[in-house]
Scaffold this motif. Structure first.
Motif, PDB file in Angstrom:
ATOM      1  N   ALA A 199      39.036  40.256  41.115  1.00  0.00           N
ATOM      2  CA  ALA A 199      38.939  41.061  42.333  1.00  0.00           C
ATOM      3  C   ALA A 199      38.980  40.185  43.576  1.00  0.00           C
ATOM      4  O   ALA A 199      39.631  40.534  44.580  1.00  0.00           O
ATOM      5  CB  ALA A 199      37.664  41.894  42.315  1.00  0.00           C
ATOM      6  N   GLN A 200      38.291  39.034  43.545  1.00  0.00           N
ATOM      7  CA  GLN A 200      38.213  38.170  44.730  1.00  0.00           C
ATOM      8  C   GLN A 200      39.374  37.181  44.819  1.00  0.00           C
ATOM      9  O   GLN A 200      39.729  36.744  45.919  1.00  0.00           O
ATOM     10  CB  GLN A 200      36.891  37.398  44.718  1.00  0.00           C
ATOM     11  N   LEU A 201      39.952  36.825  43.681  1.00  0.00           N
ATOM     12  CA  LEU A 201      41.027  35.821  43.650  1.00  0.00           C
ATOM     13  C   LEU A 201      42.220  36.391  42.887  1.00  0.00           C
ATOM     14  O   LEU A 201      42.597  35.880  41.816  1.00  0.00           O
ATOM     15  CB  LEU A 201      40.527  34.533  42.990  1.00  0.00           C
ATOM     16  N   PRO A 202      42.845  37.435  43.406  1.00  0.00           N
ATOM     17  CA  PRO A 202      43.889  38.143  42.644  1.00  0.00           C
ATOM     18  C   PRO A 202      45.146  37.320  42.399  1.00  0.00           C
ATOM     19  O   PRO A 202      45.953  37.691  41.530  1.00  0.00           O
ATOM     20  CB  PRO A 202      44.181  39.366  43.514  1.00  0.00           C
ATOM     21  N   MET A 249      36.112  17.893  39.005  1.00  0.00           N
ATOM     22  CA  MET A 249      36.687  19.213  38.725  1.00  0.00           C
ATOM     23  C   MET A 249      35.708  20.303  39.159  1.00  0.00           C
ATOM     24  O   MET A 249      34.510  20.190  38.887  1.00  0.00           O
ATOM     25  CB  MET A 249      36.984  19.367  37.227  1.00  0.00           C
ATOM     26  N   PRO A 250      36.177  21.352  39.812  1.00  0.00           N
ATOM     27  CA  PRO A 250      35.275  22.470  40.120  1.00  0.00           C
ATOM     28  C   PRO A 250      34.784  23.122  38.828  1.00  0.00           C
ATOM     29  O   PRO A 250      35.588  23.609  38.022  1.00  0.00           O
ATOM     30  CB  PRO A 250      36.172  23.423  40.916  1.00  0.00           C
ATOM     31  N   ALA A 289      28.699  36.514  42.938  1.00  0.00           N
ATOM     32  CA  ALA A 289      28.339  35.226  43.538  1.00  0.00           C
ATOM     33  C   ALA A 289      29.094  34.079  42.877  1.00  0.00           C
ATOM     34  O   ALA A 289      29.487  33.111  43.545  1.00  0.00           O
ATOM     35  CB  ALA A 289      26.831  35.005  43.427  1.00  0.00           C
ATOM     36  N   VAL A 290      29.308  34.165  41.575  1.00  0.00           N
ATOM     37  CA  VAL A 290      30.083  33.143  40.860  1.00  0.00           C
ATOM     38  C   VAL A 290      31.502  33.092  41.411  1.00  0.00           C
ATOM     39  O   VAL A 290      32.052  32.011  41.666  1.00  0.00           O
ATOM     40  CB  VAL A 290      30.093  33.431  39.347  1.00  0.00           C
ATOM     41  N   LEU A 301      33.323  29.933  43.279  1.00  0.00           N
ATOM     42  CA  LEU A 301      34.592  29.408  42.772  1.00  0.00           C
ATOM     43  C   LEU A 301      35.636  29.379  43.887  1.00  0.00           C
ATOM     44  O   LEU A 301      36.345  28.379  44.057  1.00  0.00           O
ATOM     45  CB  LEU A 301      35.076  30.279  41.615  1.00  0.00           C
ATOM     46  N   ALA A 302      35.718  30.448  44.656  1.00  0.00           N
ATOM     47  CA  ALA A 302      36.681  30.498  45.760  1.00  0.00           C
ATOM     48  C   ALA A 302      36.417  29.383  46.766  1.00  0.00           C
ATOM     49  O   ALA A 302      37.357  28.744  47.270  1.00  0.00           O
ATOM     50  CB  ALA A 302      36.620  31.868  46.440  1.00  0.00           C
TER      51      ALA A 302
END
Length: 287
Positions: free
Chosen positions: A28-31, A95-96, A220-221, A225-226
């Motif tokens: 949803a946040q990083l389509p 690395m993230p 929140a995760v 990540l974003a």
């Protein structure tokens, strides 16, 4: 490791299908991001494994995701986060890597009376890291955390029995004592639990007239990540090429495909993975 490219995928893993609740927020946040999801259902449950075994397993999954080209890893499992995320970050510095933790801080902020119920696995609630976090937040906010181990609930969800008398009975057994003590906020402290949020809401509605806030940390995760992808300059830009989603599992690819379809309405390709003689991962049958 070579520097990752923005077009590389994000690897997400869990002991089973629970991490799909986190994947839902990430999509949803990083389509525009390519995603790989690994369900370690063949090795589940994680909660009854010694810590050194979990660390070894998480490192093997991390290596598999890196081999698939992952530019970032999301540990979408509370138990694995507590036991092994430090070892994973040590193995892949720079690395993230994002883990999940019960949302105690947002729950304390959301609570109106300072009584917060925490629904989680026994392993999570007994973890030193979790208990330290609880004590720190309790001291700084004055909140009181009521810990409720939910034995068998994640397994019930993993079996796909989301809407059943057995699942409802478990939810009532775990939730009603917290409501009776006055909790006005409940933390869904395992990534499996948001998958039965509708059932949880029904149990609450049938037990109290008081408003009860549910805390799901998947959003929140995704935000963290974003932030990490943007800070590293490796966010994938919107293009005409659609984002890919691939599923891998150490159990049945058919079962994982059913979980994607039934829980998220998605139909990605799924693959079965087996460990080789050296403990690494090999791709097996496709679905």
């Amino acid at each position: 490791m070579p520097s990752p490219l923005p077009d590389a995928p994000i690897g997400i893993f869990d002991s089973g299908v629970g991490g799909l609740s986190v994947l839902r927020h990430i999509r949803a946040q990083l389509p525009h991001e390519h995603l790989i999801y690994f369900a370690d259902s063949g090795f589940a449950p994680y909660g009854d494994k010694p810590e050194h075994v979990l660390i070894e397993r998480v490192l093997a999954i991390g290596a598999f995701l890196v081999e698939q080209g992952a530019k970032a890893i999301v540990v979408a499992c509370n138990t694995a986060t507590v036991a092994a995320i430090a070892a994973l970050r040590e193995r892949y510095p720079g690395m993230p890597i994002v883990g999940v933790e019960p949302g105690l801080k947002p729950a304390a902020a959301a609570s109106r009376n300072g009584l917060v119920g925490v629904l989680a696995t026994e392993r999570t609630l007994a973890g030193t890291k979790f208990l330290l976090l609880r004590d720190q937040i309790a001291q700084s906010t004055g909140a009181r955390f009521l810990l409720q181990p939910c034995i068998g609930l994640a397994d019930q969800i993993e079996f796909g029995t989301l809407e059943s008398a057995e699942t409802d009975a478990l939810l009532r057994r775990f939730i009603l004592p917290l409501l009776e003590e006055g909790a006005d906020t409940l933390v869904l402290g395992c990534t499996h639990y948001p998958l039965v949020q509708a059932s949880i809401e029904r149990v609450i509605a049938g037990s109290t007239d008081r408003p009860v806030t549910l805390i799901d940390t998947g959003e929140a995760v995704a935000r963290q990540l974003a932030r990490l992808l943007a800070a590293g300059g490796i966010s994938r830009a919107a293009t005409d090429a659609p984002a890919r989603l691939d599923g891998y599992t150490s159990a049945s690819s058919t079962a994982l495909a059913s979980a994607f379809s039934g829980l998220l309405g998605l139909d990605p390709p799924t693959h079965e993975v087996v460990a080789d003689s050296a403990g690494g991962m090999l791709i097996g049958q496709n679905n």
